[in-house]
Design a protein around this motif. Structure first.
Motif, PDB file in Angstrom:
ATOM      1  N   THR A 146     -15.290  17.806   1.314  1.00 27.23           N
ATOM      2  CA  THR A 146     -13.939  19.260   1.260  1.00 27.23           C
ATOM      3  C   THR A 146     -12.932  19.062   2.005  1.00 27.23           C
ATOM      4  O   THR A 146     -12.626  18.402   2.062  1.00 27.23           O
ATOM      5  CB  THR A 146     -15.750  19.862   2.045  1.00 27.23           C
ATOM      6  N   THR A 147     -12.627  20.507   2.918  1.00 26.53           N
ATOM      7  CA  THR A 147     -11.718  20.645   3.828  1.00 26.53           C
ATOM      8  C   THR A 147     -11.994  20.706   4.615  1.00 26.53           C
ATOM      9  O   THR A 147     -13.184  20.246   5.320  1.00 26.53           O
ATOM     10  CB  THR A 147     -11.043  21.755   2.481  1.00 26.53           C
ATOM     11  N   SER A 180     -15.423  17.106  -7.288  1.00 22.29           N
ATOM     12  CA  SER A 180     -15.414  17.647  -6.388  1.00 22.29           C
ATOM     13  C   SER A 180     -15.547  19.759  -6.404  1.00 22.29           C
ATOM     14  O   SER A 180     -14.925  19.731  -7.985  1.00 22.29           O
ATOM     15  CB  SER A 180     -14.527  17.458  -5.006  1.00 22.29           C
ATOM     16  N   HIS A 181     -16.284  20.222  -6.163  1.00 21.61           N
ATOM     17  CA  HIS A 181     -16.393  21.533  -6.166  1.00 21.61           C
ATOM     18  C   HIS A 181     -15.013  22.115  -6.275  1.00 21.61           C
ATOM     19  O   HIS A 181     -14.730  22.980  -6.775  1.00 21.61           O
ATOM     20  CB  HIS A 181     -17.370  22.075  -6.002  1.00 21.61           C
ATOM     21  N   GLY A 182     -14.887  21.657  -4.901  1.00 20.88           N
ATOM     22  CA  GLY A 182     -13.211  22.602  -4.412  1.00 20.88           C
ATOM     23  C   GLY A 182     -12.065  21.750  -4.051  1.00 20.88           C
ATOM     24  O   GLY A 182     -12.494  20.648  -4.374  1.00 20.88           O
ATOM     25  N   ALA A 183     -11.428  22.514  -3.065  1.00 25.00           N
ATOM     26  CA  ALA A 183     -10.771  21.528  -2.124  1.00 25.00           C
ATOM     27  C   ALA A 183     -10.823  20.206  -1.433  1.00 25.00           C
ATOM     28  O   ALA A 183     -12.216  20.741  -1.426  1.00 25.00           O
ATOM     29  CB  ALA A 183      -9.094  21.896  -1.808  1.00 25.00           C
ATOM     30  N   ARG A 243     -23.418  28.963   0.922  1.00 25.13           N
ATOM     31  CA  ARG A 243     -22.715  29.147   1.427  1.00 25.13           C
ATOM     32  C   ARG A 243     -22.131  30.870   0.466  1.00 25.13           C
ATOM     33  O   ARG A 243     -21.527  31.968   0.988  1.00 25.13           O
ATOM     34  CB  ARG A 243     -21.178  28.213   1.727  1.00 25.13           C
ATOM     35  N   TYR A 244     -22.139  30.616  -0.619  1.00 26.40           N
ATOM     36  CA  TYR A 244     -21.442  31.857  -1.636  1.00 26.40           C
ATOM     37  C   TYR A 244     -22.861  33.053  -1.010  1.00 26.40           C
ATOM     38  O   TYR A 244     -22.609  33.909  -0.423  1.00 26.40           O
ATOM     39  CB  TYR A 244     -22.582  31.381  -3.120  1.00 26.40           C
ATOM     40  N   ARG A 303     -23.319  24.603  -1.131  1.00 27.96           N
ATOM     41  CA  ARG A 303     -22.530  25.369  -2.108  1.00 27.96           C
ATOM     42  C   ARG A 303     -23.646  27.042  -3.182  1.00 27.96           C
ATOM     43  O   ARG A 303     -22.666  27.856  -1.937  1.00 27.96           O
ATOM     44  CB  ARG A 303     -22.416  25.279  -3.113  1.00 27.96           C
ATOM     45  N   VAL A 359     -24.210  33.562   1.957  1.00 30.78           N
ATOM     46  CA  VAL A 359     -23.898  33.924   2.922  1.00 30.78           C
ATOM     47  C   VAL A 359     -22.597  34.718   2.960  1.00 30.78           C
ATOM     48  O   VAL A 359     -22.397  35.938   3.412  1.00 30.78           O
ATOM     49  CB  VAL A 359     -23.396  32.832   4.304  1.00 30.78           C
ATOM     50  N   ALA A 360     -21.143  34.248   2.503  1.00 29.32           N
ATOM     51  CA  ALA A 360     -20.738  34.998   2.002  1.00 29.32           C
ATOM     52  C   ALA A 360     -20.718  36.278   1.410  1.00 29.32           C
ATOM     53  O   ALA A 360     -20.076  37.490   1.428  1.00 29.32           O
ATOM     54  CB  ALA A 360     -19.426  34.368   0.804  1.00 29.32           C
ATOM     55  N   ARG A 361     -21.321  36.382  -0.102  1.00 30.29           N
ATOM     56  CA  ARG A 361     -21.511  37.492  -0.875  1.00 30.29           C
ATOM     57  C   ARG A 361     -22.214  38.750   1.059  1.00 30.29           C
ATOM     58  O   ARG A 361     -21.852  40.072   0.418  1.00 30.29           O
ATOM     59  CB  ARG A 361     -22.997  37.847  -1.828  1.00 30.29           C
TER      60      ARG A 361
END
Lengths: 381, 315
Positions: free
Chosen positions: B74-75, B26-29, B305-306, B302, B308-310
């Motif tokens: 995902t979490t 998985s990419h993250g947790a 999301r990246y 992903r 949007v966060a930026r």
């Protein structure tokens, strides 16, 4: 915090926490837990001061989901803290201020949220430890707590381990005065305080006279420029004494010493001002605590700097001098400096002007031997 | 009900491996749900020696067996940031899975973190195990005993990259009576001659459907049966059930596997097995194809999301 590789939203929260938390919190370690962005830091070990020690909490963000609230892993010895937080503290106190509420309406664009969360958790941790200490079955401790619990800012910690003996540690803030306000032009960002650390071994039931607690005086780090806590002699702890009896005496003598330390700033200032007469105006001087001053001096064509390092014990202790040549440099290109000079005629009873003049006279001779020292060091290269 | 303490948590090697695989790819947790059963198992090492009373009380407590899992990829898949369960998303995630398998707990996997339950994990587990709607019966229990989902499996990877030791896992039972985690040992059940002892304590979780196959004595009765409408309906229903586990095997052939004729039909039995294998393989192919689509979509998400966060940070 200056790391470039922290996602901007997370960096804003961390910076706010580090700059605005009432106590000096630090980030001890940061690393990446991300698979796709191994350079992006999203795990942080937060060091939060508590009871003259530190709590180390891991803040777990997710670089994949930077908009999400962080998670926290508490210290390995605080397993039962979870339970305490889950029950909302001692008696479900202030549900609106619970960390759970803070997390459930997390707003990643509000940099204050993390600080509020850490503050709430630290407050809960304080009442958690207070409850643990309260549960210890020891008559003396129960008495001590009942008599001093009303003191503001008292923190306690119960330490127990497999190999360690059970101990209860108190951190008692002393002197109900704002030390920061006593120093004109005070540069301290955090409130400075002096604490008494009291460590009680948890009594074995069959021992008739409980052993006295271990006492240690501690202060916040920046206070050391004003007042050296190591010089304070603690009054002795008499058999059968309790903290409520001990503290007033200690505070009384401590208050005198702190006031004296503050008044000594002016004594040092007058000395630096007086030194301006024989030496000329200082090139550089510490204007708040008057602990350092640097003058330019010359002996013939040889010009050099004289650094004065003035201890908090001045005038009882004479200033430490160091000479620095403006003309001689070592192989690394750094100016040649003399060793510290402490051996010269001195009396604390002299007037400031006499002190300055006697140092000036001493340096007239010392300059010649320093010049020789510089020339020798210079020629070796 | 709360004081039912688990003896240990059992999981089959392939199931654990596949959870670890999902976590590690998985990419993250990640988080997910754990399915299985909690069963009282009669101790197989009965002895006349009454001195070992401690082992007796130990073996009388039930074992939780993890037979399956659902990884969300995902979490926060069924709870909020504070670890509060969202019953609606949990229900959506469960679908009709919990009609066949009991939800016995959940798992969480996070990279490069200490292997201790976190603040949120504690809340999720506590909230899950206090949810009486999710309680399930304990098998072979004396009397009617129910248990709430209380198993928590924590997966992590070490803080520093290591060549050999790459993953860590720990299992806990959450006790609502004390409000705390109790670490439990994990029993990895494997197949093979060295693990014969495990067979006794392991029960299959995808049983062959129960089909009413009569012993037919004459070919005449077979014809009669098939002619009636009710018989036809029953036949097609049975066929559908059989199709769930074997590909292209007619229900009619099952009857030949019983009675005195059966000896002559080992070939039919072998054919049944090979068709069951075919079914498993075609399911695996389907899963593989859809996994690839999911991965594609996840990568796309992903990137979004990246972005949007930026852009949120720049505002």
């Amino acid at each position: 915090m200056s790391a470039e590789n922290v996602p901007p939203l997370i960096a804003a929260q961390l910076n706010y926490l580090l700059n605005h938390f009432p106590l000096p919190v630090k980030i001890e370690q940061m690393w990446s837990g991300s698979k796709n962005y191994p350079g992006i830091l999203d795990r942080f070990t937060l060091v939060v001061p508590y009871c003259l020690d530190f709590l180390k909490w891991d803040l777990i963000y997710d670089a994949e989901l930077p908009m999400c609230a962080p998670d926290i892993i508490f210290g390995a010895e605080d397993e039962t803290f979870h339970q305490f937080v889950a029950r909302g503290g001692v008696d479900g106190e202030g549900n609106s201020k619970s960390p759970k509420n803070c997390l459930s309406d997390w707003n990643n664009k509000d940099p204050m949220r993390l600080m509020v969360l850490v503050q709430q958790l630290r407050d809960l941790y304080m009442s958690y430890q207070r409850r643990r200490v309260g549960e210890v079955d020891d008559d003396r401790l129960k008495f001590e707590i009942s008599t001093i619990v009303s003191r503001e800012g008292i923190e306690m910690h119960m330490s127990s381990g497999v190999e360690k003996p059970e101990e209860v540690k108190f951190s008692v803030p002393l002197l109900d005065m704002n030390l920061n306000k006593m120093v004109p032009g005070c540069p301290w960002r955090h409130q400075q305080k002096i604490y008494l650390q009291v460590v009680y071994p948890v009594g074995k039931k069959y021992v008739s006279t409980p052993s006295p607690p271990r006492l240690k005086l501690l202060s916040t780090s920046e206070l050391k420029t004003l007042f050296s806590i190591e010089e304070v002699k603690l009054p002795s702890w008499l058999d059968g004494m309790c903290m409520a009896e001990y503290l007033p005496h200690l505070e009384e003598s401590l208050e005198k010493q702190v006031l004296e330390a503050v008044s000594l700033i002016d004594v040092r200032r007058r000395f630096i001002e007086a030194s301006a007469l024989p030496f000329g105006r200082p090139i550089e001087a510490d204007p708040v605590f008057c602990r350092r001053a640097t003058f330019l001096a010359a002996s013939g064509v040889f010009t050099f700097l004289v650094h004065f390092f003035i201890s908090t014990q001045f005038p009882k202790q004479q200033p430490t001098l160091m000479l620095q040549s403006s003309q001689h440099f070592n192989s690394q290109g750094a100016p040649i400096k003399s060793p510290h000079l402490n051996e010269y005629p001195w009396s604390p009873r002299w007037e400031p002007l006499q002190m300055a003049e006697r140092i000036f006279e001493f340096l007239v001779d010392e300059a010649l031997s320093f010049k020789r020292y510089c020339n020798e060091a210079h020629h070796q290269h | 009900m709360d004081d039912l303490t688990l003896q240990k948590i059992a999981i089959s090697g392939p199931t654990l491996a596949s959870i670890i695989q999902r976590f590690s790819f998985s990419h993250g947790a990640v988080d997910g749900l754990l399915f299985g059963h909690v069963t009282h198992i009669a101790p197989s090492n009965l002895s006349d020696d009454h001195a070992s009373s401690s082992s007796l009380s130990d073996s009388s407590s039930p074992i939780a067996t993890i037979t399956g899992f659902l990884c969300s990829g995902t979490t926060h898949s069924f709870y909020d940031s504070a670890g509060q369960i969202d019953p609606l998303t949990l229900r959506r995630l469960l679908g009709d899975l919990d009609q066949q398998h009991s939800l016995i707990g959940w798992f969480s996997g996070r990279r490069k973190t200490h292997i201790r339950p976190s603040f949120r994990e504690f809340s999720v587990t506590s909230s899950l195990s206090s949810n009486t709607h999710l309680s399930f019966p304990v098998k072979n229990a004396l009397g009617n005993t129910n248990l709430n989902p209380c198993v928590f499996l924590l997966l992590a990877s070490p803080l520093q990259d290591q060549t050999i030791h790459t993953h860590e896992y720990r299992a806990y039972q959450f006790r609502t009576s004390t409000g705390s985690f109790e670490p439990k040992s994990i029993d990895i059940v494997n197949i093979g001659p060295a693990f014969r002892g495990h067979y006794g304590s392991f029960s299959p979780n995808s049983p062959f459907p129960i089909l009413p196959c009569e012993l037919r004595t004459s070919p005449m009765s077979e014809d009669q049966n098939d002619d009636t409408l009710g018989g036809m309906k029953l036949f097609s229903k049975d066929q559908r059930e059989l199709d769930m586990c074997a590909e292209g095997f007619e229900v009619g052939r099952l009857s030949r596997l019983m009675g005195s004729e059966a000896v002559n039909y080992t070939a039919v039995l072998e054919d049944l097995y090979s068709k069951m294998l075919n079914k498993v393989e075609s399911l695996a192919r389907l899963a593989e194809k859809s996994s690839a689509r999911v991965l594609e979509q996840e990568n796309h998400n992903r990137k979004l999301r990246y972005k949007v966060a930026r852009s949120a940070a720049l505002e």
